[in-house]
Motif scaffolding. Sequence first.
Motif, PDB file in Angstrom:
ATOM      1  N   ALA A 136       0.832  -1.215   0.000  1.00 38.82           N
ATOM      2  CA  ALA A 136       0.000   0.000   0.000  1.00 38.82           C
ATOM      3  C   ALA A 136       0.864   1.262   0.000  1.00 38.82           C
ATOM      4  O   ALA A 136       0.575   2.233  -0.709  1.00 38.82           O
ATOM      5  CB  ALA A 136      -0.920  -0.012   1.218  1.00 38.82           C
ATOM      6  N   ARG A 137       1.958   1.236   0.758  1.00 38.77           N
ATOM      7  CA  ARG A 137       2.844   2.413   0.812  1.00 38.77           C
ATOM      8  C   ARG A 137       3.530   2.640  -0.523  1.00 38.77           C
ATOM      9  O   ARG A 137       3.634   3.775  -1.006  1.00 38.77           O
ATOM     10  CB  ARG A 137       3.878   2.241   1.927  1.00 38.77           C
ATOM     11  CG  ARG A 137       4.864   3.413   2.017  1.00 38.77           C
ATOM     12  CD  ARG A 137       5.764   3.274   3.227  1.00 38.77           C
ATOM     13  NE  ARG A 137       6.535   2.060   3.199  1.00 38.77           N
ATOM     14  CZ  ARG A 137       7.630   1.873   2.463  1.00 38.77           C
ATOM     15  NH1 ARG A 137       8.054   2.840   1.642  1.00 38.77           N
ATOM     16  NH2 ARG A 137       8.296   0.741   2.524  1.00 38.77           N
ATOM     17  N   LEU A 138       4.005   1.565  -1.153  1.00 40.82           N
ATOM     18  CA  LEU A 138       4.667   1.704  -2.448  1.00 40.82           C
ATOM     19  C   LEU A 138       3.705   2.233  -3.512  1.00 40.82           C
ATOM     20  O   LEU A 138       4.085   3.051  -4.351  1.00 40.82           O
ATOM     21  CB  LEU A 138       5.246   0.355  -2.885  1.00 40.82           C
ATOM     22  CG  LEU A 138       6.426  -0.179  -2.063  1.00 40.82           C
ATOM     23  CD1 LEU A 138       6.778  -1.600  -2.491  1.00 40.82           C
ATOM     24  CD2 LEU A 138       7.640   0.733  -2.200  1.00 40.82           C
ATOM     25  N   GLU A 139       2.467   1.765  -3.464  1.00 48.58           N
ATOM     26  CA  GLU A 139       1.477   2.242  -4.430  1.00 48.58           C
ATOM     27  C   GLU A 139       1.147   3.712  -4.208  1.00 48.58           C
ATOM     28  O   GLU A 139       0.972   4.473  -5.164  1.00 48.58           O
ATOM     29  CB  GLU A 139       0.218   1.380  -4.333  1.00 48.58           C
ATOM     30  CG  GLU A 139       0.408  -0.035  -4.887  1.00 48.58           C
ATOM     31  CD  GLU A 139      -0.811  -0.904  -4.684  1.00 48.58           C
ATOM     32  OE1 GLU A 139      -1.626  -0.580  -3.775  1.00 48.58           O
ATOM     33  OE2 GLU A 139      -0.958  -1.917  -5.396  1.00 48.58           O
ATOM     34  N   ARG A 140       1.083   4.131  -2.940  1.00 46.08           N
ATOM     35  CA  ARG A 140       0.826   5.543  -2.643  1.00 46.08           C
ATOM     36  C   ARG A 140       1.968   6.424  -3.128  1.00 46.08           C
ATOM     37  O   ARG A 140       1.759   7.483  -3.720  1.00 46.08           O
ATOM     38  CB  ARG A 140       0.621   5.746  -1.133  1.00 46.08           C
ATOM     39  CG  ARG A 140      -0.704   5.249  -0.590  1.00 46.08           C
ATOM     40  CD  ARG A 140      -0.974   5.843   0.784  1.00 46.08           C
ATOM     41  NE  ARG A 140       0.138   5.617   1.703  1.00 46.08           N
ATOM     42  CZ  ARG A 140       0.234   4.555   2.511  1.00 46.08           C
ATOM     43  NH1 ARG A 140      -0.712   3.624   2.478  1.00 46.08           N
ATOM     44  NH2 ARG A 140       1.258   4.423   3.336  1.00 46.08           N
ATOM     45  N   SER A 142       4.182   5.787  -5.494  1.00 43.48           N
ATOM     46  CA  SER A 142       4.253   5.844  -6.958  1.00 43.48           C
ATOM     47  C   SER A 142       3.139   6.719  -7.520  1.00 43.48           C
ATOM     48  O   SER A 142       3.347   7.464  -8.494  1.00 43.48           O
ATOM     49  CB  SER A 142       4.169   4.433  -7.548  1.00 43.48           C
ATOM     50  OG  SER A 142       2.917   3.836  -7.241  1.00 43.48           O
ATOM     51  N   ALA A 143       1.961   6.661  -6.905  1.00 39.25           N
ATOM     52  CA  ALA A 143       0.848   7.491  -7.374  1.00 39.25           C
ATOM     53  C   ALA A 143       1.137   8.970  -7.129  1.00 39.25           C
ATOM     54  O   ALA A 143       0.729   9.834  -7.923  1.00 39.25           O
ATOM     55  CB  ALA A 143      -0.443   7.075  -6.662  1.00 39.25           C
ATOM     56  N   ALA A 144       1.864   9.273  -6.044  1.00 40.37           N
ATOM     57  CA  ALA A 144       2.161  10.671  -5.714  1.00 40.37           C
ATOM     58  C   ALA A 144       3.061  11.323  -6.759  1.00 40.37           C
ATOM     59  O   ALA A 144       3.010  12.545  -6.956  1.00 40.37           O
ATOM     60  CB  ALA A 144       2.811  10.743  -4.339  1.00 40.37           C
ATOM     61  N   VAL A 145       3.880  10.527  -7.434  1.00 41.10           N
ATOM     62  CA  VAL A 145       4.779  11.077  -8.464  1.00 41.10           C
ATOM     63  C   VAL A 145       4.263  10.777  -9.868  1.00 41.10           C
ATOM     64  O   VAL A 145       4.991  10.930 -10.850  1.00 41.10           O
ATOM     65  CB  VAL A 145       6.211  10.519  -8.288  1.00 41.10           C
ATOM     66  CG1 VAL A 145       6.795  10.978  -6.965  1.00 41.10           C
ATOM     67  CG2 VAL A 145       6.221   8.987  -8.388  1.00 41.10           C
ATOM     68  N   GLY A 146       3.022  10.316  -9.950  1.00 44.35           N
ATOM     69  CA  GLY A 146       2.403  10.081 -11.245  1.00 44.35           C
ATOM     70  C   GLY A 146       2.842   8.823 -11.946  1.00 44.35           C
ATOM     71  O   GLY A 146       2.738   8.735 -13.171  1.00 44.35           O
ATOM     72  N   GLU A 147       3.344   7.846 -11.220  1.00 44.44           N
ATOM     73  CA  GLU A 147       3.782   6.590 -11.829  1.00 44.44           C
ATOM     74  C   GLU A 147       2.786   5.477 -11.524  1.00 44.44           C
ATOM     75  O   GLU A 147       2.072   5.520 -10.513  1.00 44.44           O
ATOM     76  CB  GLU A 147       5.168   6.191 -11.306  1.00 44.44           C
ATOM     77  CG  GLU A 147       6.280   7.159 -11.684  1.00 44.44           C
ATOM     78  CD  GLU A 147       7.618   6.701 -11.135  1.00 44.44           C
ATOM     79  OE1 GLU A 147       7.630   5.684 -10.391  1.00 44.44           O
ATOM     80  OE2 GLU A 147       8.636   7.344 -11.431  1.00 44.44           O
ATOM     81  N   THR A 148       2.750   4.498 -12.405  1.00 41.01           N
ATOM     82  CA  THR A 148       1.901   3.322 -12.204  1.00 41.01           C
ATOM     83  C   THR A 148       2.775   2.074 -12.258  1.00 41.01           C
ATOM     84  O   THR A 148       3.495   1.862 -13.240  1.00 41.01           O
ATOM     85  CB  THR A 148       0.813   3.221 -13.285  1.00 41.01           C
ATOM     86  OG1 THR A 148       0.001   4.410 -13.249  1.00 41.01           O
ATOM     87  CG2 THR A 148      -0.081   2.008 -13.027  1.00 41.01           C
ATOM     88  N   LEU A 149       2.728   1.271 -11.208  1.00 41.00           N
ATOM     89  CA  LEU A 149       3.550   0.059 -11.125  1.00 41.00           C
ATOM     90  C   LEU A 149       2.747  -1.145 -11.604  1.00 41.00           C
ATOM     91  O   LEU A 149       1.595  -1.341 -11.195  1.00 41.00           O
ATOM     92  CB  LEU A 149       3.993  -0.178  -9.673  1.00 41.00           C
ATOM     93  CG  LEU A 149       4.840   0.916  -9.014  1.00 41.00           C
ATOM     94  CD1 LEU A 149       5.081   0.584  -7.547  1.00 41.00           C
ATOM     95  CD2 LEU A 149       6.175   1.073  -9.736  1.00 41.00           C
ATOM     96  N   ASP A 150       3.367  -1.961 -12.483  1.00 37.52           N
ATOM     97  CA  ASP A 150       2.696  -3.205 -12.856  1.00 37.52           C
ATOM     98  C   ASP A 150       2.975  -4.244 -11.768  1.00 37.52           C
ATOM     99  O   ASP A 150       3.756  -4.009 -10.846  1.00 37.52           O
ATOM    100  CB  ASP A 150       3.158  -3.702 -14.230  1.00 37.52           C
ATOM    101  CG  ASP A 150       4.659  -3.970 -14.291  1.00 37.52           C
ATOM    102  OD1 ASP A 150       5.237  -4.401 -13.277  1.00 37.52           O
ATOM    103  OD2 ASP A 150       5.260  -3.740 -15.365  1.00 37.52           O
ATOM    104  N   ARG A 151       2.310  -5.395 -11.874  1.00 37.41           N
ATOM    105  CA  ARG A 151       2.403  -6.413 -10.805  1.00 37.41           C
ATOM    106  C   ARG A 151       3.834  -6.899 -10.612  1.00 37.41           C
ATOM    107  O   ARG A 151       4.291  -7.091  -9.487  1.00 37.41           O
ATOM    108  CB  ARG A 151       1.505  -7.600 -11.145  1.00 37.41           C
ATOM    109  CG  ARG A 151       0.027  -7.278 -11.318  1.00 37.41           C
ATOM    110  CD  ARG A 151      -0.529  -6.517 -10.137  1.00 37.41           C
ATOM    111  NE  ARG A 151      -0.360  -7.235  -8.884  1.00 37.41           N
ATOM    112  CZ  ARG A 151      -0.633  -6.716  -7.692  1.00 37.41           C
ATOM    113  NH1 ARG A 151      -1.042  -5.458  -7.592  1.00 37.41           N
ATOM    114  NH2 ARG A 151      -0.467  -7.422  -6.587  1.00 37.41           N
ATOM    115  N   HIS A 152       4.567  -7.076 -11.716  1.00 40.95           N
ATOM    116  CA  HIS A 152       5.938  -7.579 -11.597  1.00 40.95           C
ATOM    117  C   HIS A 152       6.838  -6.552 -10.902  1.00 40.95           C
ATOM    118  O   HIS A 152       7.634  -6.914 -10.023  1.00 40.95           O
ATOM    119  CB  HIS A 152       6.498  -7.911 -12.983  1.00 40.95           C
ATOM    120  CG  HIS A 152       7.894  -8.467 -12.943  1.00 40.95           C
ATOM    121  ND1 HIS A 152       8.199  -9.695 -12.393  1.00 40.95           N
ATOM    122  CD2 HIS A 152       9.090  -7.932 -13.372  1.00 40.95           C
ATOM    123  CE1 HIS A 152       9.499  -9.906 -12.487  1.00 40.95           C
ATOM    124  NE2 HIS A 152      10.055  -8.863 -13.071  1.00 40.95           N
TER     125      HIS A 152
END
Length: 292
Positions: A136-140, A142-152
């Motif tokens: 959850a922290r990593l997703e937050r 990445s979203a804060a800097v406008g990035e989207t992480l794929d599952r891998h």
Amino acid sequence: MALDTARDMSLSRTAMKAELLDAETELRLAYAWRDDRCEQSLHRLITAYMRLAISMASKFKRYGAPMNDLIQEAGLGLMKAADKFDPDRGVRFSTYAVWWIKASIQDYVMRNWSMVRTGSTSSQKSLFFNMRRVQARLERESAAVGETLDRHQLRQMISTEIGVPLHDVEMMEGRLSGSDYSLNATQSAEDEGREWIDALEDDSAQAAETVEQDHDTKQLREWLLSAMGDLNQRERFIVRERKLRDQPRTLESLGQELSLSKERVRQLEAAAFGKMRKSLEGQSREVHHFLM
């Protein structure tokens, strides 16, 4: 449920009323238990820190375990800590007890999370209790800097963050993605009540296999009886006692009964098997191996 809640509240109130130990009293009680096995001192030590155990147990309610069970496991961890605590090391009992309480609660949660064992190694245990929080922290972030992480990418970052192998992350992700379901649950409303257990392959013997096996067993029995018929009475007795009993006789015991030496019984047995092998090979070369 109401009874469990009332019990939890009673335990909490009792723990909050317990005495607060200063360092000197705590040390004296620890020595009394370690050196003299004074149960009264042990009881005071555990009672005084039961509030700590309850406080730690409450942090694991989100895993769905009953609070009273969590408190019991926390209490067990507290008792283990008291039993193993060494007052000569110069640390407060509460500092030492935290690790035992936490370990006891975590083991209980992981044992009861699923009928399938969720994890046993230290890395799997760390993943179970930290993976969702780190994810959850990593997703937050990445979203804060406008990035989207794929599952891998997310799995790799979790692996690096927690310090565990990538395959453990992939395994734990699958185990945490669903819950246990009853095999008697219906698959869907459209299946007219079809249960999941109906989709399991029947591993019992099929009718054709049973008939074939019965035929082979009958045929083998006939061949064996025919081969036994080629032996004399003494040879049949030795083969029956050596091969057809639930508890095979020894050569020595047969020799005593037949008034023969152990070596002579062995020779007669070998001769009998030779005759039977010849007879069985005449019927089928696939059945003589039972004498090998």
